[in-house]
Design a protein around this motif. Structure first.
Motif, PDB file in Angstrom:
ATOM      1  N   VAL A  70     -32.138  15.904  20.141  1.00  0.00           N
ATOM      2  CA  VAL A  70     -32.387  14.979  19.031  1.00  0.00           C
ATOM      3  C   VAL A  70     -33.860  14.584  18.994  1.00  0.00           C
ATOM      4  CG1 VAL A  70     -31.915  12.670  18.128  1.00  0.00           C
ATOM      5  CG2 VAL A  70     -30.040  14.087  18.967  1.00  0.00           C
ATOM      6  N   GLU A  71     -34.456  14.679  17.809  1.00  0.00           N
ATOM      7  CA  GLU A  71     -35.863  14.308  17.629  1.00  0.00           C
ATOM      8  C   GLU A  71     -36.040  13.225  16.569  1.00  0.00           C
ATOM      9  OE1 GLU A  71     -38.282  15.379  19.429  1.00  0.00           O
ATOM     10  OE2 GLU A  71     -37.437  17.146  20.438  1.00  0.00           O
ATOM     11  N   GLU A  72     -35.091  13.097  15.646  1.00  0.00           N
ATOM     12  CA  GLU A  72     -35.226  12.140  14.548  1.00  0.00           C
ATOM     13  C   GLU A  72     -35.267  10.707  15.090  1.00  0.00           C
ATOM     14  OE1 GLU A  72     -32.788  12.409  11.030  1.00  0.00           O
ATOM     15  OE2 GLU A  72     -32.141  14.430  11.655  1.00  0.00           O
ATOM     16  N   PRO A  73     -36.288   9.926  14.713  1.00  0.00           N
ATOM     17  CA  PRO A  73     -36.387   8.538  15.194  1.00  0.00           C
ATOM     18  C   PRO A  73     -35.145   7.705  14.899  1.00  0.00           C
ATOM     19  CG  PRO A  73     -38.441   9.221  14.189  1.00  0.00           C
ATOM     20  CD  PRO A  73     -37.459  10.324  13.923  1.00  0.00           C
ATOM     21  N   GLU A  74     -34.541   7.900  13.718  1.00  0.00           N
ATOM     22  CA  GLU A  74     -33.361   7.123  13.360  1.00  0.00           C
ATOM     23  C   GLU A  74     -32.190   7.430  14.291  1.00  0.00           C
ATOM     24  OE1 GLU A  74     -30.162   6.636   9.683  1.00  0.00           O
ATOM     25  OE2 GLU A  74     -32.119   7.564   9.313  1.00  0.00           O
ATOM     26  N   LEU A  75     -31.979   8.713  14.582  1.00  0.00           N
ATOM     27  CA  LEU A  75     -30.894   9.089  15.480  1.00  0.00           C
ATOM     28  C   LEU A  75     -31.161   8.660  16.915  1.00  0.00           C
ATOM     29  CD1 LEU A  75     -29.742  12.669  14.358  1.00  0.00           C
ATOM     30  CD2 LEU A  75     -28.483  10.514  14.160  1.00  0.00           C
ATOM     31  N   LEU A  76     -32.438   8.737  17.316  1.00  0.00           N
ATOM     32  CA  LEU A  76     -32.789   8.282  18.667  1.00  0.00           C
ATOM     33  C   LEU A  76     -32.485   6.796  18.827  1.00  0.00           C
ATOM     34  CD1 LEU A  76     -36.153  10.208  19.228  1.00  0.00           C
ATOM     35  CD2 LEU A  76     -34.014  10.559  20.477  1.00  0.00           C
ATOM     36  N   GLU A  77     -32.750   6.018  17.795  1.00  0.00           N
ATOM     37  CA  GLU A  77     -32.449   4.592  17.851  1.00  0.00           C
ATOM     38  C   GLU A  77     -30.940   4.363  17.915  1.00  0.00           C
ATOM     39  OE1 GLU A  77     -32.707   0.637  18.263  1.00  0.00           O
ATOM     40  OE2 GLU A  77     -34.324   2.115  18.456  1.00  0.00           O
ATOM     41  N   GLU A  78     -30.165   5.155  17.162  1.00  0.00           N
ATOM     42  CA  GLU A  78     -28.712   5.046  17.238  1.00  0.00           C
ATOM     43  C   GLU A  78     -28.210   5.402  18.630  1.00  0.00           C
ATOM     44  OE1 GLU A  78     -26.474   6.965  14.116  1.00  0.00           O
ATOM     45  OE2 GLU A  78     -28.037   6.538  12.635  1.00  0.00           O
ATOM     46  N   MET A  79     -28.837   6.382  19.260  1.00  0.00           N
ATOM     47  CA  MET A  79     -28.467   6.750  20.622  1.00  0.00           C
ATOM     48  C   MET A  79     -28.747   5.610  21.592  1.00  0.00           C
ATOM     49  SD  MET A  79     -29.798  10.711  20.642  1.00  0.00           S
ATOM     50  CE  MET A  79     -29.901  10.784  22.440  1.00  0.00           C
ATOM     51  N   ARG A  80     -29.895   4.965  21.446  1.00  0.00           N
ATOM     52  CA  ARG A  80     -30.233   3.845  22.336  1.00  0.00           C
ATOM     53  C   ARG A  80     -29.243   2.694  22.147  1.00  0.00           C
ATOM     54  NH1 ARG A  80     -35.673   5.755  21.458  1.00  0.00           N
ATOM     55  NH2 ARG A  80     -35.890   4.567  19.529  1.00  0.00           N
ATOM     56  N   GLU A  81     -28.890   2.410  20.892  1.00  0.00           N
ATOM     57  CA  GLU A  81     -27.929   1.335  20.635  1.00  0.00           C
ATOM     58  C   GLU A  81     -26.565   1.668  21.235  1.00  0.00           C
ATOM     59  OE1 GLU A  81     -27.941   0.905  16.420  1.00  0.00           O
ATOM     60  OE2 GLU A  81     -29.932  -0.041  16.345  1.00  0.00           O
ATOM     61  N   ALA A  82     -26.163   2.927  21.096  1.00  0.00           N
ATOM     62  CA  ALA A  82     -24.881   3.344  21.670  1.00  0.00           C
ATOM     63  C   ALA A  82     -24.914   3.265  23.194  1.00  0.00           C
ATOM     64  CB  ALA A  82     -24.539   4.759  21.214  1.00  0.00           C
TER      65      ALA A  82
END
Length: 499
Positions: free
Chosen positions: A71-83
């Motif tokens: 994953v490289e997309e900033p939005e998805l990375l943030e979702e990963m951190r929240e999860a």
């Protein structure tokens, strides 16, 4: 028997072969490379489906983990951190468990090119602590407020399994009157970081009362491993190390801890290696790793590789690997140590870490001598990024809403090994740990906290008590009367009461 003769009889080939799968290791570099390549440019919906699986506290497959690593997309990375943060909350609540490392010896028969303890490093001053020195070191650790430690040993006949067992006995026997005068404090759990051993030697540690047995594979890539660990040394045997945890479980040690030294090889490969390790332990024993460590290589005295490896991990990659590890192996504790800078460690804890150290000294004899790293540079394995006291780190975490836990109750109540796996997956163990975290935090605030830490800690503990009273689980399981009684007794001066 001299060190060379001793080294030649350590490895037991039969204790490797029994765990192989059709004569092969559970690590397949080609398969890992294929998974990583196949996961490039992942679909958003695919990533979100994987995050949902992590939130159900289910270990991920290699293909799923490889997808997250790409994953490289900033939005998805943030979702990963929240999860990742939510996974940590569901399994471990807002607790951070503390420990102190105690380095007992730095003699070593191995010659790892990245390590300050390696045998041909003439700049390193060598010493094996006597039992009296171990007692003084333990007293100094206890006086900081610690209740658990990880004892660290080099691989050498002078620090073999018998020495480790004897030193554990000395540590457990050491007691100190608390500064408040309310009883005594002692080390309630000893984890051990030591070389891979035979099943017979591991049984000696089990009988001595070992907590968790920790061995880092360093790198899971076989070819890179061979480059870094000279042939003819014990550590040069990749498979002897790879199956150290398997032998430990067979020896009766049901709490094991794995890790890799990030910076020796590609960080994505090492995350996959840790996952494969966890999966194989589950496959063969039904027990995954209790904790996973991911230390980054730091400069070591006399080691060119430690500062010039082509695989050194930048901060942004470090954040990502911690996030993926929390999602991939959701039931395991994650350990971030004082190797890291204070600001980065504070940030990484939010991505799902559950254990850390403080007031850390990694020199041989450095606690009782009260030496900071700069004053003891010729007796350390690597450099530290954070030398703050336990009190300072506890206060910072309390400000961030995390409660410090010194709990060791689960181990003494038998909630370990296969017994704890389902409890972790269902979030039940975290409930018991919340109660015990409050009890041990009450002890710390009474006995060791500075006035500034006590003020912040009292606010936090009031919120925790209120949450406990409002949580249906504690009422349904009829735990509140016992908890209230224990809390009042500890506040009045009793110690070491646990649920």
């Amino acid at each position: 028997m001299n060190a060379k003769e001793w080294a030649q009889q350590v490895v037991k080939p039969a204790e490797i072969e029994k765990y192989l799968i059709g004569g092969k290791d559970f690590i397949d570099p080609a398969a890992i490379a294929e998974d990583l390549a196949a996961g490039v440019r992942p679909d958003r919906s695919r990533v979100r489906d994987i995050l949902q699986k992590s939130l159900e506290i289910k270990i991920l497959t290699p293909a799923e983990t490889a997808t997250l690593l790409n994953v490289e997309e900033p939005e998805l990375l943030e979702e990963m951190r929240e999860a990742a943060f939510e996974v940590k909350r569901r399994v471990y609540d807002n607790r951070i468990v503390f420990f102190a490392p105690l380095y007992c010896s730095n003699l070593c028969v191995n010659n790892c090119v990245y390590c300050g303890f390696r045998s041909d490093n003439g700049a390193e001053r060598r010493h094996v602590l006597t039992m009296d020195e171990i007692r003084r070191e333990t007293e100094a650790v206890i006086d900081e407020g610690h209740k658990r430690l990880i004892a660290v040993y080099g691989e050498h006949p002078r620090s073999d399994a018998d020495y480790i067992a004897e030193s554990m006995g000395q540590i457990y026997a050491t007691k100190r009157t608390t500064p408040s005068g309310s009883g005594f404090n002692s080390i309630r759990r000893i984890n051990v970081n030591a070389a891979p051993m035979s099943i017979d030697d591991l049984r000696k540690l089990w009988r001595a009362g070992i907590g968790t047995y920790q061995v880092f594979q360093e790198t899971y890539h076989p070819d890179r491993y061979a480059e870094l660990h000279p042939a003819g040394t014990i550590k040069g045997n990749y498979r002897w190390r790879l199956y150290a945890m398997h032998r430990a479980i067979d020896a009766g040690i049901d709490d094991v801890a794995i890790g890799a030294l990030f910076g020796l090889y590609d960080w994505r490969f090492e995350v996959m290696g840790l996952l494969y390790h966890a999966l194989d332990l589950e496959r063969q024993f039904g027990i995954g790793p209790h904790t996973v460590s991911f230390p980054r290589m730091q400069p070591a005295l006399g080691s060119f590789v430690s500062e010039n490896s082509p695989y050194l991990v930048r901060d942004d990659a470090f954040r990502r690997l911690v996030t993926v590890l929390r999602l991939a192996i959701p039931y395991s504790g994650l350990i971030v140590t004082a190797r890291e800078r204070a600001d980065l460690r504070r940030e990484i804890i939010r991505y799902g870490c559950t254990q850390t150290d403080a007031s850390t000294k990694i020199g041989i004899g450095a606690y009782s001598e009260k030496k900071r790293q700069g004053e003891n540079a010729d007796k350390v394995q690597f450099t530290l990024g954070d030398e703050r006291s336990l009190d300072e780190v506890v206060r910072e975490l309390a400000q961030d809403g995390f409660i410090t836990s010194f709990c060791t109750a689960g181990y003494r109540c038998g909630r370990t090994g296969d017994k704890i796996m389902s409890l972790l997956e269902k979030g039940v163990e975290g409930r018991f740990c919340k109660l015990n975290a409050v009890l041990t935090f009450r002890e710390y605030l009474n006995d060791y906290a500075s006035p500034a830490t006590r003020r912040i800690g009292e606010e936090l503990i009031r919120r925790e008590l209120d949450e406990i009273e409002r949580t249906p689980f504690f009422t349904e399981k009829r735990l509140l009367p016992t908890f209230r009684s224990y809390y009042e007794r500890i506040a009045a001066g009793e110690r070491d009461l646990y649920m």
